[in-house]
Design a protein around this motif. Structure first.
Motif: not given
Length: 486
Positions: A57, A60, A175, A178
Motif C-alpha cells: 500500500d 502503491h 490493485m 499491488r
C-alpha cells in the motif's frame, strides 16, 4: 511333517499391539511438537501478510501521490483561465511496474465548482473535494467501473489578480499490481516457513523413531522371554529418563522371583519330607501283606499300597516340576540318541507287561542339543511313559530322533485312543485329566514336559498319529554342535 514357529516369531505376535485400541506415543509426541510449530507459522504468516499489505500500500500510494503532484504542478493561469497539460513523466511512473501485471490508470483535474480541466469526467463514487476535506492531499479506496482502485488526491489553490480558485487533482489505479506485489512479498517467505516446518516434522519423526528404538528393543526382550525367565533387564543403552522404568521393572521381577522361589522351596521341602514316611508306610504294608492274613485284608493292603505308590509318584513329579522350574536354560551338551536308548531300557519292563511294541527310529548321525541332561531324560521319559500307559495292550509306541532346519526333534507316536484336538491345549495344564481316562496318574506328566521344553527354549506340538489313529507328540529343541571330545 510338523514344523515349529521360531519362538522369536511367537513372541513378536504376542507382543503386537491392537491398532484399534493402542494409542501411539510417537504420534502424540509429534502432535505436541508440531502444534506450536503450526501455530507459530500461521501467526507469522498472518503478520507477514499484514506487513506485505502495508508495504504494498505504501508503494502503491506513493506512486499515485507522485503522479498527482506532478500533474497538479502543471496547472497554471492562461488568459484568465485555468489550463493544465499532463506531462508524460506523470504517467511514466506506472509505465514500468515492478510486476508483469498491468493496471488501469485514470486521472481527473477539476475545480471546486465541478468544472473538468483534464482527465475523465466520471471518476469514482465520491465527490472530489469530499475526499480530501480541508487537507491538501489524501488517499483513499474507491470503485472505478466496478473495480476497486486506490486514489491519491492533491488540492492546489490558484491565485490570479486577486482571484483564487481551488483545483483538485486525482489519480486512480487498479490493485492488480499491488496484489501481485503482496504475493511476491508474502508467498516466498511463507513457502520457506512451510518447508522448514515439513523438514522439522520429518526430523522429529526420524528422531523419535531412533530414540524409541531402545523401548522397542526392551519390549522385544521382555516378550521373547520364556514364562519362567525372571532375569533382570539390562538398562544399558536406555536413555536416562527410561532407566528408572527399567529399574522399577527389575525390582518387580525380583519380587516375583523371590515369591516363586519361596513357593518352589516349599513344594520341594514338603515333597521331600513326605517321601520318607511314605516309604516307611509302603514297607510296613509289604510286611503286613506277607503275614497269614485273610484275603480281605490282603485286598485292603494291596489297595493301600497302590495309593501310596500313586502318592509317591505325585511327590516325585512335584519334585521334578520344581527342578524344571528352577534349573538353568542350558548347562551341557546332550546326545539325544543316548538319552532315548536309556529311557527305552528303563520302560521296557512296563511295555512288556502290557505287550506294547516299544521301538525307536534313530537318525543316522548323533543329534545334539544344549540343556540339562536329567531334564531331557525326564522329558522323554514322561512322553514315553504316558504313551505306554494310555495305549491299549498289544499296541505300539515309537520314539523317533531326528534333526531338521537347525532343530533337534523328538517324536513319540502311539496307536492308542489319542486326544481330541480341542483338548490339546488343556492337557498341558497341571493336574488335568481327560474325562473317561481309566489309567491312574498324577496329571503332571505333560505339564512337566511343557515346563522343560519352555525352559530350554523349544516347542512342543500334538497331532493325530499316522492314519489319524493315536497321538504324535513332537518336541523341537535347539540343535547344538557335537562337543570337541566327541
Amino acid at each position: 511333517m510338523l514344523r515349529p514357529n521360531p519362538p522369536e516369531q511367537l513372541a513378536a505376535r504376542a507382543a503386537a499391539p491392537s491398532t484399534s485400541r493402542a494409542r501411539s506415543l510417537r504420534a502424540r509426541l509429534v502432535l505436541w511438537l508440531a502444534l506450536p510449530l503450526v501455530v507459530y507459522v500461521a501467526a507469522d504468516a498472518w503478520l507477514d501478510l499484514a506487513a506485505a499489505r502495508h508495504n504494498a500500500d505504501l508503494v502503491h500510494y506513493h506512486s499515485l501521490d507522485t503522479a498527482a503532484q506532478m500533474i497538479s504542478g502543471q496547472i497554471e493561469w492562461e488568459d484568465g483561465r485555468l489550463r493544465v497539460s499532463v506531462p508524460p513523466a506523470a504517467l511514466a511512473v506506472f509505465a514500468a511496474p515492478e510486476t508483469p501485471v498491468r493496471d488501469q490508470i485514470a486521472y481527473q483535474v477539476s475545480t471546486e465548482d465541478g468544472r473538468l480541466l483534464a482527465g475523465r469526467l466520471d471518476f469514482g463514487t465520491r465527490p472530489a473535494f469530499d475526499t480530501v476535506g480541508l487537507a491538501d492531499t489524501g488517499t483513499y479506496a474507491d470503485l472505478l467501473e466496478g473495480q476497486p482502485v486506490h486514489v491519491a488526491a492533491v488540492v492546489r489553490t490558484m491565485y490570479d489578480a486577486g482571484r483564487t480558485e481551488r483545483v483538485v487533482t486525482r489519480v486512480a489505479q487498479t490493485m492488480n499490481g499491488r496484489d501481485a506485489m503482496i504475493r511476491q512479498l508474502w508467498w516466498p517467505s511463507t513457502v520457506r516457513q512451510l518447508a522448514l516446518v515439513g523438514l522439522a516434522l520429518a526430523m522429529i519423526l526420524i528422531g523419535l523413531t531412533l530414540e524409541l528404538r531402545p523401548i522397542l528393543r526392551l519390549a522385544g526382550n521382555v516378550s521373547a522371554r520364556a514364562p519362567t525367565d525372571l532375569a533382570p533387564l539390562d538398562p544399558e543403552g536406555l536413555q536416562r529418563e527410561l532407566q528408572p522404568i527399567a529399574g522399577a521393572f527389575n525390582q518387580y521381577l525380583q519380587r516375583i522371583a523371590d515369591n516363586a522361589l519361596t513357593q518352589k522351596r516349599f513344594i520341594a521341602d514338603a515333597a521331600h519330607q513326605m517321601r520318607t514316611p511314605l516309604a516307611i508306610l509302603d514297607t510296613q504294608m509289604q510286611v503286613a501283606a506277607q503275614t497269614n492274613a485273610d484275603d480281605a485284608l490282603h485286598e485292603v493292603l494291596k489297595a493301600a499300597r497302590t495309593s501310596t505308590r500313586n502318592l509317591a509318584d505325585l511327590i516325585n513329579d512335584l519334585l521334578l516340576l520344581s527342578q524344571a522350574e528352577a534349573s538353568a536354560a542350558t548347562s551341557e551338551t546332550v546326545e539325544l540318541l543316548q538319552v532315548a536308548r536309556t529311557v527305552l531300557e528303563d520302560l521296557a519292563l512296563l511295555a512288556d507287561g502290557r505287550r506294547i511294541d516299544l521301538g525307536m527310529e534313530a537318525a543316522e548321525q548323533p543329534v545334539w542339543t544344549s540343556g540339562n541332561r536329567t531334564l531331557v531324560a525326564a522329558l522323554l521319559f514322561n512322553l514315553v511313559d504316558n504313551a505306554v500307559r494310555y495305549t491299549q495292550e498289544g499296541g505300539h509306541v515309537t520314539v523317533q530322533v531326528s534333526a531338521d532346519y537347525g532343530w533337534a526333534m523328538l517324536t513319540v507316536t502311539d496307536n492308542g485312543p489319542g486326544i481330541p484336538p480341542d483338548a490339546y491345549a488343556r492337557v498341558f495344564e497341571r493336574f488335568t485329566r481327560l474325562a473317561g481316562t481309566q489309567t491312574q496318574g498324577s496329571g503332571l506328566g505333560l505339564a512337566i514336559v511343557r515346563q522343560i521344553v519352555d525352559r530350554m527354549g523349544g516347542q512342543i506340538a500334538l497331532a493325530p498319529g499316522p492314519g489319524g489313529t493315536g497321538l504324535a507328540v513332537t518336541v523341537w529343541l535347539r540343535r547344538a554342535g557335537a562337543p570337541a571330545a566327541a
